[in-house]
Design an enzyme around this catalytic site. Structure first.
Site, PDB file in Angstrom:
ATOM      1  CG  HIS A  89       3.462  48.120  -4.672  1.00 29.96           C
ATOM      2  ND1 HIS A  89       3.286  48.197  -3.337  1.00 29.96           N
ATOM      3  CD2 HIS A  89       2.513  49.110  -5.109  1.00 29.96           C
ATOM      4  CE1 HIS A  89       2.372  48.903  -2.656  1.00 29.96           C
ATOM      5  NE2 HIS A  89       1.754  49.604  -3.947  1.00 29.96           N
ATOM      6  CG  ASP A 168       5.616  56.400   2.276  1.00 29.38           C
ATOM      7  OD1 ASP A 168       4.891  57.105   1.514  1.00 29.38           O
ATOM      8  OD2 ASP A 168       5.469  55.178   2.350  1.00 29.38           O
ATOM      9  NE  ARG A 175      -0.428  60.868   0.051  1.00 29.10           N
ATOM     10  CZ  ARG A 175      -0.192  59.713  -0.487  1.00 29.10           C
ATOM     11  NH1 ARG A 175       0.946  58.937  -0.248  1.00 29.10           N
ATOM     12  NH2 ARG A 175      -1.151  59.404  -1.399  1.00 29.10           N
ATOM     13  CB  SER A 190       3.726  56.482  -1.292  1.00 30.28           C
ATOM     14  OG  SER A 190       3.463  55.549  -0.259  1.00 30.28           O
ATOM     15  CE  LYS A 194       5.077  51.678   0.769  1.00 28.40           C
ATOM     16  NZ  LYS A 194       4.752  53.185   0.925  1.00 28.40           N
TER      17      LYS A 194
END
Length: 466
Positions: A89, A168, A175, A190, A194
C-alpha cells in the site's frame, strides 16, 4: 431515520474525547454501525471525526476502530490458495506508479499478490485510473472473480467492492469534505482495515512524505508507519514499512497512460532513477514476507531475474488478458490513449536542478485533464506531462524541462507555473535517496536494502524521453 439512543451515543463519544477519555471497542463499533444504519446524521458523525482529528486516538482506540471497519462488511478468505498472499500500500504521491511494477514482479517470483485499489483525487493519481488506460480491462471484480484471477495468474488488481469495509468507505467520504483526511489515526485505521479485510498474509507499506505526498514531514511519516505496524502486530499481520521521499515526482511521467508506459519500460529492465530503486526495494520486501526463508541477497537476485528474464512483463500481460484488457496495448504501448502535445517548458538558465515542486507538477497534470478535483469528474487517460530532467541534473538554457499533453484553455499559465517549479542554481545539490528508512521486522534498517541493484547504475543524464 435518526435514533435518540444512537444520537446520545455519538454525542457522548464526542464529549468523552473532548475531555481526554478513551473510547471503548463497543462504543466505536456501535457508533459506526449507527452511522451505516442511518441512525445518526452526517453532521453528528462529522463532529466525532473532527474531534478525533483534533484530540487523536490512543493505540488501543485506533486498533478498535480498525477492527470496527473490518467487521462492518465482508472479508476475503484467500487461504485456499495454499500460499501466503501479500500486498503493498502506498499513501500516494505524484507519479506514484509503484504497484504497476512490483505486483507483477513479485507474482513472477511465485508469491501471489492481491491488491484492491481506488481512483485518485486531486494532485495524486490512483492506480485504478492508470490501469483503466488499458481498453477493456475490468477493475470491478467480484469476490469469486478476484480469487479466480489470483489463482490463474498469481496476481490480481481490482477496485474495492462496496461490501468490503463499508464503514471506512462511508467515513472517508465524510472526511474528504470535512477537512479530516490528514488525521494520522484515521489514516492508519483506514489503510489497515482494507489490508486486513482483503485477506492478505503480509503487507509492505510505502509511506511517502514531502510536498509530493499526503504526509508532509519524515517525522510524520515515521509516526504513521509506526502506528500502522503496531496495528498489524496487534492483528498478527506480518508487515514492513518503507519511508520514501517525495520532494520531487517519482520517475519522469505524471499522468495515467504516460505512467503506465514508464512502468512497462521499467518492467523491460530500463532503469528509471528513483522509481526503479524504490520498486525493487519494495518488491524484495514483499517477496521476503511471502517466503520468509529468503534473505535479502536471495530475494534481490530473484527480483532481478524476474525482470531480466521477461517473466515479470509476461505476468503483467497474462493478468491484463485475464481481466479482459487489450494485450495489444501492452505489446505496443503506442496504442494506449494519448493526448495532443500542447506545450514545452524549457530551462531559463544554465545550472543544476536543485529542486522540483512535486505538488505543482501534480496540480498541473490535473489541470491538463489527467486528474480530477471531484470524484465524479471524468479524466483524460492520455493527458499529463513528461519531465525532461530530475533533481541533480545539469541543464543549459533552452533544455527541455517538461512536455505537456492534454486539452486546456489557458496553457500559458500552466507553463509559467511549471517553469517556476524547477529550481535551477549554480551548484550541484546534495541528493537524498528515495528510500530513507525501512521499518518493521526485528529492527529499523537503513535503506536501500542490502543486495539491491547496484549493478544497474543510472546514466549521467537519464531521461528516457529525449
Amino acid at each position: 431515520m435518526t435514533s435518540t439512543k444512537a444520537v446520545e451515543r455519538v454525542l457522548g463519544a464526542v464529549h468523552a474525547k473532548r475531555k481526554g477519555e478513551t473510547l471503548g471497542d463497543e462504543t466505536l463499533a456501535a457508533v459506526l454501525e449507527d452511522y451505516l444504519g442511518g441512525r445518526i446524521a452526517d453532521y453528528q458523525m462529522a463532529a466525532l471525526l473532527a474531534t478525533v482529528a483534533c484530540t487523536g486516538l490512543t493505540r488501543t482506540e485506533t486498533v478498535a476502530l480498525t477492527r470496527a471497519y473490518v467487521h462492518s462488511g465482508s472479508t476475503l478468505d484467500l487461504s485456499a490458495l495454499g500460499r501466503r498472499v501479500v500486498d503493498k500500500h502506498s499513501t500516494g504521491g505524484v507519479g506514484d506508479k509503484v504497484s504497476l511494477f512490483v505486483v507483477p514482479v513479485v507474482a513472477a517470483c511465485g508469491v501471489p499478490v492481491a491488491k484492491l485499489t481506488g481512483q485518485g483525487l486531486g494532485f495524486m493519481g490512483g492506480t485504478t485510473d492508470k490501469l483503466s488506460s488499458i481498453s477493456g480491462l475490468r477493475m470491478d471484480l467480484g469476490t469469486e472473480e478476484v480469487i479466480d484471477v489470483l489463482n490463474r495468474t498469481g496476481m490480481v488488481i481490482s477496485g474495492q467492492s462496496d461490501d468490503l469495509v463499508p464503514g471506512d468507505l462511508a467515513t472517508y467520504a465524510l472526511r474528504d469534505v470535512t477537512g479530516t483526511v490528514d488525521s494520522l489515526p484515521l489514516i492508519a485505521a483506514s489503510i489497515m482495515s482494507k489490508k486486513i479485510a482483503a485477506g492478505t498474509q503480509g503487507v509492505v507499506l510505502d509511506v511517502k512524505y514531502g510536498p509530493g505526498g499526503v504526509v508532509g514531514s519524515e517525522q510524520e511519516a515515521t509516526e504513521l508507519a509506526t502506528l500502522m505496524l503496531r496495528i498489524a502486530q496487534e492483528v498478527g499481520l506480518p508487515a514492513r514499512a518503507v519511508l520514501s521521499d517525495m520532494q520531487q515526482p517519482l520517475g519522469y511521467a505524471v499522468g495515467n497512460s504516460l505512467e503506465l508506459v514508464e512502468a512497462l519500460n521499467a518492467l523491460q529492465g530500463k532503469w528509471v532513477p528513483r522509481y526503479t530503486e524504490l520498486c525493487v526495494t519494495i518488491a524484495q520486501l514483499m517477496l521476503q514476507l511471502g517466503r520468509p526463508e529468503l534473505d535479502a541477497v536471495a530475494a534481490a537476485a530473484e527480483v532481478s531475474e524476474a525482470i531480466t528474464s521477461g517473466r515479470a512483463l509476461a505476468t503483467f500481460r497474462t493478468w491484463v488478458e485475464a481481466q479482459g484488457g487489450d494485450t495489444a496495448q501492452i505489446d505496443d504501448p503506442s496504442k494506449l490513449p494519448s493526448a495532443p502535445h500542447v506545450a514545452t517548458v524549457r530551462a531559463a538558465s544554465d545550472g543544476w536542478i536543485t529542486g522540483i515542486e512535486a505538488r505543482t507538477i501534480g496540480t498541473a497534470a490535473t489541470q491538463l485533464g489527467a486528474g480530477r478535483f471531484t470524484y465524479e469528474q471524468q479524466i483524460d487517460h492520455g493527458a499529463g506531462l513528461l519531465l525532461g530532467r530530475q533533481v541533480g541534473d545539469r541543464v543549459r538554457t533552452g533544455d527541455v524541462l517538461a512536455e505537456l499533453y492534454g486539452t486546456v484553455d489557458d496553457v500559458d499559465a500552466i507553463v509559467a507555473t511549471l517553469g517556476a517549479a524547477f529550481r535551477i542554481e549554480d551548484h550541484e545539490p546534495d541528493l537524498k535517496p528515495v528510500v530513507t528508512a525501512i521499518l518493521g521486522g526485528k529492527r529499523a534498517v537503513e535503506a536501500p536494502v542490502d543486495g539491491g541493484p547496484a549493478e544497474n547504475p543510472a546514466p549521467s543524464n537519464p531521461s528516457p524521453w529525449w
